[in-house]
Design an enzyme around this catalytic site. Structure first.
Site, mmCIF file in Angstrom:
data_model
loop_
_atom_site.group_PDB
_atom_site.id
_atom_site.type_symbol
_atom_site.label_atom_id
_atom_site.label_comp_id
_atom_site.label_asym_id
_atom_site.label_seq_id
_atom_site.Cartn_x
_atom_site.Cartn_y
_atom_site.Cartn_z
ATOM 1 N N ASN A 156 0.784 -1.241 0.000
ATOM 2 C CA ASN A 156 0.000 0.000 0.000
ATOM 3 C C ASN A 156 0.813 1.287 0.000
ATOM 4 O O ASN A 156 0.309 2.329 -0.414
ATOM 5 C CB ASN A 156 -1.021 -0.011 1.146
ATOM 6 C CG ASN A 156 -0.381 -0.048 2.494
ATOM 7 O OD1 ASN A 156 0.773 -0.455 2.624
ATOM 8 N ND2 ASN A 156 -1.108 0.359 3.518
ATOM 9 N N THR A 182 4.933 -8.201 -4.004
ATOM 10 C CA THR A 182 4.933 -8.504 -5.443
ATOM 11 C C THR A 182 4.110 -7.457 -6.178
ATOM 12 O O THR A 182 4.540 -6.916 -7.198
ATOM 13 C CB THR A 182 4.413 -9.933 -5.668
ATOM 14 O OG1 THR A 182 5.348 -10.818 -5.023
ATOM 15 C CG2 THR A 182 4.337 -10.269 -7.145
ATOM 16 N N ASP A 217 9.670 -17.778 3.448
ATOM 17 C CA ASP A 217 10.226 -18.574 4.548
ATOM 18 C C ASP A 217 11.741 -18.678 4.417
ATOM 19 O O ASP A 217 12.479 -18.575 5.403
ATOM 20 C CB ASP A 217 9.633 -19.999 4.533
ATOM 21 C CG ASP A 217 8.172 -20.014 4.994
ATOM 22 O OD1 ASP A 217 7.678 -18.947 5.406
ATOM 23 O OD2 ASP A 217 7.549 -21.087 4.924
ATOM 24 N N GLU A 252 5.150 -4.221 11.810
ATOM 25 C CA GLU A 252 3.978 -3.356 11.802
ATOM 26 C C GLU A 252 2.913 -4.103 11.025
ATOM 27 O O GLU A 252 3.049 -4.329 9.819
ATOM 28 C CB GLU A 252 4.305 -2.012 11.136
ATOM 29 C CG GLU A 252 5.307 -1.169 11.926
ATOM 30 C CD GLU A 252 4.834 -0.747 13.308
ATOM 31 O OE1 GLU A 252 3.619 -0.816 13.589
ATOM 32 O OE2 GLU A 252 5.691 -0.364 14.118
ATOM 33 N N CYS A 286 -3.148 0.661 7.056
ATOM 34 C CA CYS A 286 -3.222 -0.051 8.337
ATOM 35 C C CYS A 286 -3.815 0.863 9.400
ATOM 36 O O CYS A 286 -4.477 0.407 10.325
ATOM 37 C CB CYS A 286 -1.849 -0.531 8.756
ATOM 38 S SG CYS A 286 -0.678 0.794 8.926
HETATM 39 N N1 LIG Z 1 0.910 -1.563 10.710
HETATM 40 C C1 LIG Z 1 1.385 -1.104 9.578
HETATM 41 O O1 LIG Z 1 2.252 -0.237 9.539
HETATM 42 C C2 LIG Z 1 0.894 -1.621 8.280
HETATM 43 C C3 LIG Z 1 0.217 -2.805 8.174
HETATM 44 N N2 LIG Z 1 -0.196 -3.257 6.973
HETATM 45 C C4 LIG Z 1 -0.963 -4.478 6.921
HETATM 46 O O2 LIG Z 1 -0.593 -5.230 5.768
HETATM 47 C C5 LIG Z 1 -1.715 -5.858 5.197
HETATM 48 C C6 LIG Z 1 -1.855 -5.492 3.757
HETATM 49 O O3 LIG Z 1 -0.637 -5.519 3.076
HETATM 50 P P1 LIG Z 1 -0.210 -6.773 2.217
HETATM 51 O O4 LIG Z 1 0.871 -6.339 1.300
HETATM 52 O O5 LIG Z 1 -1.406 -7.400 1.624
HETATM 53 O O6 LIG Z 1 0.368 -7.724 3.356
HETATM 54 P P2 LIG Z 1 1.002 -9.160 3.208
HETATM 55 O O7 LIG Z 1 1.258 -9.673 4.579
HETATM 56 O O8 LIG Z 1 0.225 -10.006 2.285
HETATM 57 O O9 LIG Z 1 2.393 -8.893 2.450
HETATM 58 C C7 LIG Z 1 3.391 -8.097 3.036
HETATM 59 C C8 LIG Z 1 4.743 -8.563 2.539
HETATM 60 O O10 LIG Z 1 5.019 -9.856 3.055
HETATM 61 C C9 LIG Z 1 5.411 -10.711 2.005
HETATM 62 N N3 LIG Z 1 5.140 -12.090 2.370
HETATM 63 C C10 LIG Z 1 4.062 -12.858 2.063
HETATM 64 N N4 LIG Z 1 4.207 -14.088 2.601
HETATM 65 C C11 LIG Z 1 5.372 -14.081 3.285
HETATM 66 C C12 LIG Z 1 6.076 -15.053 4.049
HETATM 67 N N5 LIG Z 1 5.603 -16.290 4.251
HETATM 68 N N6 LIG Z 1 7.262 -14.713 4.586
HETATM 69 C C13 LIG Z 1 7.764 -13.477 4.401
HETATM 70 N N7 LIG Z 1 7.148 -12.530 3.683
HETATM 71 C C14 LIG Z 1 5.969 -12.817 3.133
HETATM 72 C C15 LIG Z 1 4.627 -10.182 0.828
HETATM 73 O O11 LIG Z 1 5.130 -10.673 -0.385
HETATM 74 P P3 LIG Z 1 4.126 -10.940 -1.627
HETATM 75 O O12 LIG Z 1 3.562 -9.622 -1.978
HETATM 76 O O13 LIG Z 1 5.028 -11.507 -2.646
HETATM 77 O O14 LIG Z 1 3.092 -11.910 -1.153
HETATM 78 C C16 LIG Z 1 4.833 -8.698 1.021
HETATM 79 O O15 LIG Z 1 6.115 -8.320 0.600
HETATM 80 C C17 LIG Z 1 -2.883 -5.402 6.038
HETATM 81 O O16 LIG Z 1 -3.186 -6.354 7.026
HETATM 82 C C18 LIG Z 1 -2.379 -4.147 6.704
HETATM 83 O O17 LIG Z 1 -3.028 -3.796 7.869
HETATM 84 C C19 LIG Z 1 0.031 -2.564 5.845
HETATM 85 C C20 LIG Z 1 0.695 -1.384 5.892
HETATM 86 C C21 LIG Z 1 1.154 -0.803 7.123
HETATM 87 O O1 LIG Z 2 0.708 1.366 5.642
HETATM 88 C C1 LIG Z 2 0.007 2.093 6.283
HETATM 89 O O2 LIG Z 2 -1.193 1.985 6.275
HETATM 90 C C2 LIG Z 2 0.739 3.196 6.912
HETATM 91 O O3 LIG Z 2 1.776 2.803 7.688
HETATM 92 C C3 LIG Z 2 -0.139 4.226 7.464
HETATM 93 O O4 LIG Z 2 0.377 5.410 7.074
HETATM 94 P P1 LIG Z 2 -0.550 6.697 7.027
HETATM 95 O O5 LIG Z 2 -1.253 6.758 8.327
HETATM 96 O O6 LIG Z 2 0.402 7.796 6.809
HETATM 97 O O7 LIG Z 2 -1.479 6.475 5.878
#
Ligand SMILES: NC(=O)C1=CN([C@@H]2O[C@H](COP(=O)(O)OP(=O)(O)OC[C@H]3O[C@@H](n4cnc5c(N)ncnc54)[C@H](OP(=O)(O)O)[C@@H]3O)[C@@H](O)[C@H]2O)C=CC1
Ligand SMILES: O=C(O)[C@H](O)COP(=O)(O)O
Length: 477
Positions: A156, A182, A217, A252, A286
């Site tokens: 995102n 990805t 992994d 995070e 997030c």
């Molecule tokens: N707290 C925070 O700061 C934030 C939290 N998020 C959270 O992330 C989620 C959405 O983002 P999203 O990209 O879909 O999250 P994902 O957990 O699907 O993916 C995050 C990263 O992890 C990789 N990944 C997937 N499987 C594994 C594994 N087994 N081991 C190591 N890495 C792996 C992904 O690769 P690939 O894309 O290749 O699958 C990607 O690079 C939501 O739950 C959101 O709340 C998002 C932004 C900020």
């Molecule tokens: O990935 C997220 O959602 C961010 O860490 C949140 O950032 P923002 O509050 O600046 O949108």
């Protein structure tokens, strides 16, 4: 024909020897954005080994020498701002203006990181302060890098959340293996191109592309990785925490940030913040506000205000800077729709929305949501906002804390003392009093508790998380 992008290792752009690639679709265009390499385990080994070797030399540079490369990175990013923003827009469907802001915010982030590192100092301690100690014993405490940092980023904020791991790692003398999401990999590649152009020593930054489900992994269990900074979903966070051994982790993860609206809140103001907090980038943040816990005495009025504001949100293409844009993929839209359907089936009131065109979900407001509905607890990562009516502050706090997540919470009230008391009770990393939940400004500590993460980000905290204390004791004769 889609453009084919290489991965980056030891200062070189390469194709995977396996010939395996991944086509990256766009959330809103019919043509793919490009094709990236699906690299093999042997290629990961090479990237990690290269990083390990390069780090030793990189750590011997002064912080100011490292900072010069990072300043150049900022210039290169800003020079390529339009090009990078266009890739972000096409790859993750972020509104064009927001994509531009993401690149600018990244430049600001890197600049502050460099300057913060320039102003971080160690300390010295005298032995005499402890019982029986002596003034002849002096400890000099400073911070040293951990080695090879594995940076795993989500889709995102494909540039900003990646750079907010890479910049603190590099400035403090670590080498980096960067695994972008990805869906977001091409944006990550563009960002690393800007870093490559600085002439950074070979091997200090490496970019590995491939599905997390295939190479994740292997990466996180790699014996030569010394620290992992991960942002993504909670399930993946738990998986990584279970697989790694004795290395520091900063995670995070997901959130279910509540907005508590008290009887005395300024409702127009609260509604503005809630709508902006919940719906920007279609709720794919997030830190999005993901539930409203409102006192029943002001609920009708608040819901009416929310409805009016939500119905004014622009819906459509990122190219037209719409607030509500197509979700990252169809699977995500199906998931959000499932949450809406479940709530309506269980008698939630549909106030507005529940309209769908493919992966474009119209902004949806649900009232009278109850704890038996999935939307009360699950993170949609989409444009749907549940309103739960409560009878008291105590009930609001109890519902807020019953969540498995603990990222942030907002409290809207005119009573500052009460706000502080409630903030103390909320089990979240941060509490925003009279403001929407958000990560920035980026030098503030950014913390998730429970299933929202472990460790702290935020510029100084990120640098600290990627370094450790080194103590040298001088014994005066
Ligand atoms: N707290 C925070 O700061 C934030 C939290 N998020 C959270 O992330 C989620 C959405 O983002 P999203 O990209 O879909 O999250 P994902 O957990 O699907 O993916 C995050 C990263 O992890 C990789 N990944 C997937 N499987 C594994 C594994 N087994 N081991 C190591 N890495 C792996 C992904 O690769 P690939 O894309 O290749 O699958 C990607 O690079 C939501 O739950 C959101 O709340 C998002 C932004 C900020
Ligand atoms: O990935 C997220 O959602 C961010 O860490 C949140 O950032 P923002 O509050 O600046 O949108």
């Amino acid at each position: 024909m889609s453009q084919v992008y290489d991965y980056y290792i030891n200062g070189e752009w390469r194709k995977s020897a396996s010939g395996d690639t991944i086509s990256i679709p766009s959330p809103y265009m019919s043509n793919p954005v490009g094709v990236v390499q699906a690299i093999s385990k042997e290629e990961i080994d090479e990237a990690v080994a290269g990083a390990k070797k390069a780090q030793k030399e990189w750590a011997t540079l002064t912080v100011r020498e490292r900072g010069e490369y990072l300043y150049q990175w900022i210039d290169n990013l800003l020079a390529a701002k339009e090009e990078i923003a266009e890739v972000i827009m096409k790859e993750v469907g972020k509104a064009h203006n927001d994509a531009i802001k993401e690149v600018e915010r990244t430049a600001d982030y890197i600049r502050y990181t460099i300057e913060e590192a320039y102003h971080m100092h160690g300390e010295s301690m005298m032995g005499e302060n402890f019982v029986g100690g002596s003034r002849k014993k002096v400890a000099i405490v400073h911070r040293v890098p951990l080695g090879v940092v594995l940076a795993i980023a989500p889709f995102n904020y494909p540039v900003n959340l990646s750079a907010s791991k890479i910049a603190p790692a590099l400035i403090s003398g670590n080498a980096v293996v960067f695994k972008p999401a990805t869906q977001g990999a091409i944006s990550g590649i563009k960002m690393v191109e800007a870093l490559h152009k600085t002439g950074l020593p070979k091997g200090v930054i490496n970019l590995v592309t491939g599905r997390g489900s295939v190479i994740g992994d292997y990466l996180v269990e790699h014996r030569d990785i010394n620290m992992i900074s991960f942002t993504g979903g909670s399930n993946n966070g738990y998986r990584i925490a279970q697989k790694t051994k004795m290395i520091p982790l900063v995670m995070e993860l997901g959130g279910k940030d509540p907005a508590l609206v008290r009887e005395d809140a300024e409702l127009d103001y609260a509604a503005d913040h809630i709508v902006a907090g919940a719906f920007s980038y279609s709720g794919q943040r997030c830190t999005a506000i993901k539930r409203v816990l409102v006192h029943e005495s002001v609920a009708d009025e608040l819901v009416a205000k929310l409805q009016t504001k939500i119905e004014k949100l622009t819906v459509g293409s990122p190219e037209e800077n719409c607030v509500i844009v197509p979700l990252i993929d169809n699977g995500s839209a199906d998931f959000v729709q499932g949450l809406i359907d479940d709530a309506i089936e269980k008698q939630a009131t549909l106030v507005t929305g529940n309209k769908r065109e493919g992966n474009l979900i119209y902004p949806t407001l649900l009232d009278n949501v109850t704890p038996d509905m999935r939307i009360a607890w699950e993170e949609p990562f989409g444009p749907v906002l549940p309103v739960i009516r409560v009878k008291s502050d105590e009930e609001a706090v109890a519902l807020a804390n019953e969540s498995e997540f603990g990222l942030q919470a907002s409290i809207f009230t005119k009573d500052a003392s009460k706000a502080f008391i409630l903030a103390e009770q909320l089990e979240t990393g941060s509490v925003q009093i009279n403001g929407r939940t958000e990560r920035g400004p980026d030098h503030f500590p950014f913390v998730g508790v429970k299933s929202s993460g472990t460790g702290t980000q935020g510029i100084r905290k990120s640098i600290e998380s990627m370094t450790r204390e080194k103590v040298t004791v001088l014994n005066l004769q």
